[in-house]
Each structure stands twice: as C-alpha cells, then as structure tokens.
Design a protein around this motif. Structure first.
Motif, PDB file in Angstrom:
ATOM      1  N   PRO A  15       0.812  -1.219   0.000  1.00  0.00           N
ATOM      2  CA  PRO A  15       0.000   0.000   0.000  1.00  0.00           C
ATOM      3  C   PRO A  15       0.846   1.271   0.000  1.00  0.00           C
ATOM      4  O   PRO A  15       1.873   1.347   0.685  1.00  0.00           O
ATOM      5  N   ILE A  16       0.411   2.240  -0.791  1.00  0.00           N
ATOM      6  CA  ILE A  16       1.027   3.571  -0.800  1.00  0.00           C
ATOM      7  C   ILE A  16       0.202   4.452   0.124  1.00  0.00           C
ATOM      8  O   ILE A  16      -0.977   4.708  -0.126  1.00  0.00           O
ATOM      9  N   LEU A  17       0.806   4.899   1.230  1.00  0.00           N
ATOM     10  CA  LEU A  17       0.085   5.669   2.239  1.00  0.00           C
ATOM     11  C   LEU A  17      -0.062   7.135   1.847  1.00  0.00           C
ATOM     12  O   LEU A  17      -1.057   7.776   2.170  1.00  0.00           O
ATOM     13  N   SER A  18       0.935   7.669   1.173  1.00  0.00           N
ATOM     14  CA  SER A  18       0.861   9.049   0.681  1.00  0.00           C
ATOM     15  C   SER A  18       1.848   9.182  -0.462  1.00  0.00           C
ATOM     16  O   SER A  18       2.835   8.443  -0.537  1.00  0.00           O
TER      17      SER A  18
ATOM     18  N   ALA B  80      13.870  10.770   9.957  1.00  0.00           N
ATOM     19  CA  ALA B  80      15.086   9.961   9.887  1.00  0.00           C
ATOM     20  C   ALA B  80      14.918   8.599  10.543  1.00  0.00           C
ATOM     21  O   ALA B  80      15.780   7.727  10.367  1.00  0.00           O
ATOM     22  N   ARG B  81      13.846   8.384  11.298  1.00  0.00           N
ATOM     23  CA  ARG B  81      13.648   7.081  11.946  1.00  0.00           C
ATOM     24  C   ARG B  81      13.142   6.028  10.987  1.00  0.00           C
ATOM     25  O   ARG B  81      13.242   4.833  11.271  1.00  0.00           O
ATOM     26  N   ALA B  82      12.601   6.437   9.856  1.00  0.00           N
ATOM     27  CA  ALA B  82      12.024   5.490   8.897  1.00  0.00           C
ATOM     28  C   ALA B  82      13.069   5.089   7.861  1.00  0.00           C
ATOM     29  O   ALA B  82      13.942   5.889   7.496  1.00  0.00           O
ATOM     30  N   PRO B  83      13.014   3.846   7.359  1.00  0.00           N
ATOM     31  CA  PRO B  83      13.889   3.457   6.253  1.00  0.00           C
ATOM     32  C   PRO B  83      13.640   4.350   5.039  1.00  0.00           C
ATOM     33  O   PRO B  83      12.536   4.881   4.845  1.00  0.00           O
ATOM     34  N   LEU B  84      14.661   4.490   4.211  1.00  0.00           N
ATOM     35  CA  LEU B  84      14.590   5.405   3.072  1.00  0.00           C
ATOM     36  C   LEU B  84      15.202   4.753   1.846  1.00  0.00           C
ATOM     37  O   LEU B  84      16.284   4.160   1.919  1.00  0.00           O
ATOM     38  N   LEU B  85      14.517   4.873   0.707  1.00  0.00           N
ATOM     39  CA  LEU B  85      15.056   4.497  -0.597  1.00  0.00           C
ATOM     40  C   LEU B  85      15.029   5.723  -1.500  1.00  0.00           C
ATOM     41  O   LEU B  85      14.028   6.450  -1.537  1.00  0.00           O
ATOM     42  N   VAL B  86      16.121   5.949  -2.219  1.00  0.00           N
ATOM     43  CA  VAL B  86      16.194   7.000  -3.236  1.00  0.00           C
ATOM     44  C   VAL B  86      16.613   6.308  -4.527  1.00  0.00           C
ATOM     45  O   VAL B  86      17.681   5.691  -4.589  1.00  0.00           O
ATOM     46  N   CYS B  87      15.752   6.381  -5.543  1.00  0.00           N
ATOM     47  CA  CYS B  87      15.935   5.537  -6.724  1.00  0.00           C
ATOM     48  C   CYS B  87      15.767   6.371  -7.992  1.00  0.00           C
ATOM     49  O   CYS B  87      15.112   7.409  -7.999  1.00  0.00           O
TER      50      CYS B  87
ATOM     51  N   ARG C  18       6.109  -6.535   6.863  1.00  0.00           N
ATOM     52  CA  ARG C  18       5.818  -6.532   8.301  1.00  0.00           C
ATOM     53  C   ARG C  18       5.275  -5.173   8.762  1.00  0.00           C
ATOM     54  O   ARG C  18       5.533  -4.737   9.872  1.00  0.00           O
ATOM     55  N   ARG C  19       4.544  -4.511   7.844  1.00  0.00           N
ATOM     56  CA  ARG C  19       3.878  -3.238   8.128  1.00  0.00           C
ATOM     57  C   ARG C  19       4.861  -2.130   8.498  1.00  0.00           C
ATOM     58  O   ARG C  19       4.490  -1.155   9.150  1.00  0.00           O
ATOM     59  N   ARG C  20       6.111  -2.266   8.072  1.00  0.00           N
ATOM     60  CA  ARG C  20       7.073  -1.187   8.286  1.00  0.00           C
ATOM     61  C   ARG C  20       6.768  -0.050   7.321  1.00  0.00           C
ATOM     62  O   ARG C  20       6.566  -0.262   6.129  1.00  0.00           O
ATOM     63  N   MET C  21       6.788   1.171   7.810  1.00  0.00           N
ATOM     64  CA  MET C  21       6.606   2.335   6.971  1.00  0.00           C
ATOM     65  C   MET C  21       7.973   2.770   6.447  1.00  0.00           C
ATOM     66  O   MET C  21       8.937   2.864   7.205  1.00  0.00           O
ATOM     67  N   LEU C  22       8.083   2.990   5.136  1.00  0.00           N
ATOM     68  CA  LEU C  22       9.334   3.498   4.584  1.00  0.00           C
ATOM     69  C   LEU C  22       9.062   4.648   3.645  1.00  0.00           C
ATOM     70  O   LEU C  22       7.983   4.749   3.044  1.00  0.00           O
ATOM     71  N   HIS C  23      10.060   5.530   3.546  1.00  0.00           N
ATOM     72  CA  HIS C  23      10.014   6.623   2.584  1.00  0.00           C
ATOM     73  C   HIS C  23      10.689   6.175   1.296  1.00  0.00           C
ATOM     74  O   HIS C  23      11.692   5.467   1.325  1.00  0.00           O
ATOM     75  N   LEU C  24      10.142   6.632   0.176  1.00  0.00           N
ATOM     76  CA  LEU C  24      10.726   6.322  -1.121  1.00  0.00           C
ATOM     77  C   LEU C  24      10.720   7.581  -1.974  1.00  0.00           C
ATOM     78  O   LEU C  24       9.683   8.250  -2.096  1.00  0.00           O
ATOM     79  N   LEU C  25      11.862   7.932  -2.524  1.00  0.00           N
ATOM     80  CA  LEU C  25      11.969   9.047  -3.463  1.00  0.00           C
ATOM     81  C   LEU C  25      12.382   8.494  -4.812  1.00  0.00           C
ATOM     82  O   LEU C  25      13.373   7.766  -4.920  1.00  0.00           O
ATOM     83  N   LEU C  26      11.617   8.826  -5.838  1.00  0.00           N
ATOM     84  CA  LEU C  26      11.930   8.442  -7.216  1.00  0.00           C
ATOM     85  C   LEU C  26      12.216   9.707  -8.006  1.00  0.00           C
ATOM     86  O   LEU C  26      11.439  10.672  -7.954  1.00  0.00           O
ATOM     87  N   THR C  27      13.328   9.712  -8.758  1.00  0.00           N
ATOM     88  CA  THR C  27      13.698  10.919  -9.477  1.00  0.00           C
ATOM     89  C   THR C  27      14.415  10.568 -10.770  1.00  0.00           C
ATOM     90  O   THR C  27      14.819   9.422 -11.005  1.00  0.00           O
TER      91      THR C  27
END
Length: 275
Positions: A82-85, A170-177, A120-129
């Motif tokens: 799921p995409i939360l935002s 900064a507490r959440a995992p982050l992907l920049v792709c 496992r319901r972990r919330m992560l940030h993802l940036l696509l650019t």
C-alpha cells in the motif's frame, strides 16, 4: 523486499516500438518478482494506461498528473504494498531552454516522495527521481562550447534532492531511486551520500546501466556505456534494510515488430533485494 528501477525510454517521436516494448517489459517482470516498480521516461497518459492494464499484480500506483503543462518528470510507481501518501514536486532548477536541456524542461524534472507500508507493516520513505542529463561528450570542459552549464543544473537539482531527503523522518527506512545521470565517482553523488547517510546498493560498482549503441529513431550520437541508474538506501530505527543485493535485469535483446533487434530500453533494469 525487491525493487526494480527502470528507465523505459518511452519517448514519443524519438524512440520507436513503445507499446510493444512496454507489453514485453510487463511480461518479463513476473519471473523477477519485484514488489515495487519504479519507472522513468514514461510520459503519455496512454502509455501509463497500457502499463496499468497489464500490471494488475501491482495494484497500488502513483504517476502524478500528465498535461500540456508537465509530465510529472515521466515518473511512475507500481507497488504490491500500500502507498500511504504520494506527491510529485518539480525542481526549481530545470536547466536552460537552450539546446538539449529544453527536452528535459518539457517533462518538468522533479522527484516523487512516497510513504509505503512495506514488509511486516514497516513504513518506509521512497523518493523516485530522474535528474537532468549532462549532454556534453565525456572529456569536455565543465561548461561546454555551446554555453550550456549542465554540471550547474545537476548540482542545483542534487541540492534540492538532498534538502527533501533531510526533511524526512530519519527514523524510517529510506530508498532514493532512479536515473541520476551521473557516474558513481561523481562528487555530487559522493556529497549526497555523505550528507544523508544513504548507501549505494551496488557499492560504487561502475558496470554500465545505459547502452552505448544506437537506439533512437533520430540520429543521436549514442551515449557511451556507463552507469547512471541507482537504488540508494538507508536503514531505519530497527536496522532494516541492512543489506542490499543488486543486479541488472531486462538485458536480453528482442526482435520487435519493426524488425529491429534491440533491448527493451536503452537502459537495463536495476533489481535490488533489500534484507
């Protein structure tokens, strides 16, 4: 969790066989088992609709808006999770309307910022650019003879990207792709990693992700083979993800209806398993 970052080269008028190539890409995704698909260079609504009709196993998606005023950077995300935002914001620095950088301005270069409910319901940030390219040939001075300072355009966009990253929790995992249009030893990339704590899933390897042979309908001088595509990651509070296993995918040549024999894009897909 597996992510696939892939520049589709769906450039209307410039690259051919787009619907057929997109269909073949979608068929080739199943054995790769990606959880999140991160596409660049898909601009037209009809191409997004075609992808959406074929990617039913990735029901959560975000592509921003496509209109005469901009194409959300040609970016699109399809996810099993799921995409939360989600939001797209263009860069302030878009480059010059002169020469080749005008093509980049038409797409409104920028970044998509998403919150995804991952394993496992972990919330992560993802940036696509997808950053502006340096259209100068290798070895030329930082400001080319045409007067287009592409290095300055890239520096401005990377600075904006770093600011957005540092503004996230900064507490959440982050992907920049995405397609960063720079080499692994670029000082701009090194500075981003140092400022944000991100890691390169390919550990700085230079093996080429862009193909240096003719691909387009128009007579562009082919870009030399080089690595431009990245999945950068940073663990969250719980230490996930701590490892990344990366490889190139979608490398096989195919004979298209136009009788061309080529890969499905001028880039390889970058498939990364995070654990």
């Amino acid at each position: 969790m597996r992510v696939l970052s892939y520049n589709l080269c769906a450039l209307p008028g410039l690259s051919g066989d787009i619907p057929e190539r997109l269909r073949r890409v979608c068929r080739a995704l199943t054995p790769l088992k990606p959880d999140v698909l991160l596409f660049q260079e898909v601009f037209l609504s009809r191409h997004l609709e075609l992808l959406g009709s074929l990617l039913g196993d990735w029901p959560h998606r975000f592509s921003g808006r496509r209109s005469a005023l901009g194409f959300s950077g040609g970016l699109a995300v399809f996810s099993r999770f799921p995409i939360l935002s989600a939001a797209f914001a263009p860069f302030r620095e878009q480059g010059s309307w002169l020469r080749f950088s005008a093509l980049a301005r038409l797409s409104k270069k920028g970044a998509m910022t998403l919150r995804i409910e991952g394993p496992r319901r972990r919330m992560l940030h993802l940036l696509l650019t997808h950053l502006v390219a340096d259209y100068r040939r290798p070895g030329r001075h930082a400001v080319s003879r045409r007067g287009d300072p592409y290095s300055r355009f890239q520096a401005g966009q990377m600075s904006e990207l770093a600011g957005r990253i540092l503004g996230l929790d900064a507490r959440a995992p982050l992907l920049v792709c995405g397609d960063l249009n720079m080499l692994p030893d670029s000082p701009l990339l090194s500075d981003l990693l140092a400022r944000t704590g991100l890691r390169d899933s390919m550990a700085g390897r230079r093996s080429a992700s862009m193909i240096g042979r003719p691909f387009y309908r128009v007579p562009f001088d082919p870009t030399p083979c080089r690595r431009l595509d990245y999945v950068l990651f940073k663990p969250g509070e719980g230490g996930w993800p701590s490892k990344a296993k990366a490889r190139y995918a979608l490398r096989e040549p195919a004979r298209l209806l136009s009788r061309r024999v080529t890969t499905l894009s001028d880039h390889y897909g970058l498939l990364v398993e995070l654990s």
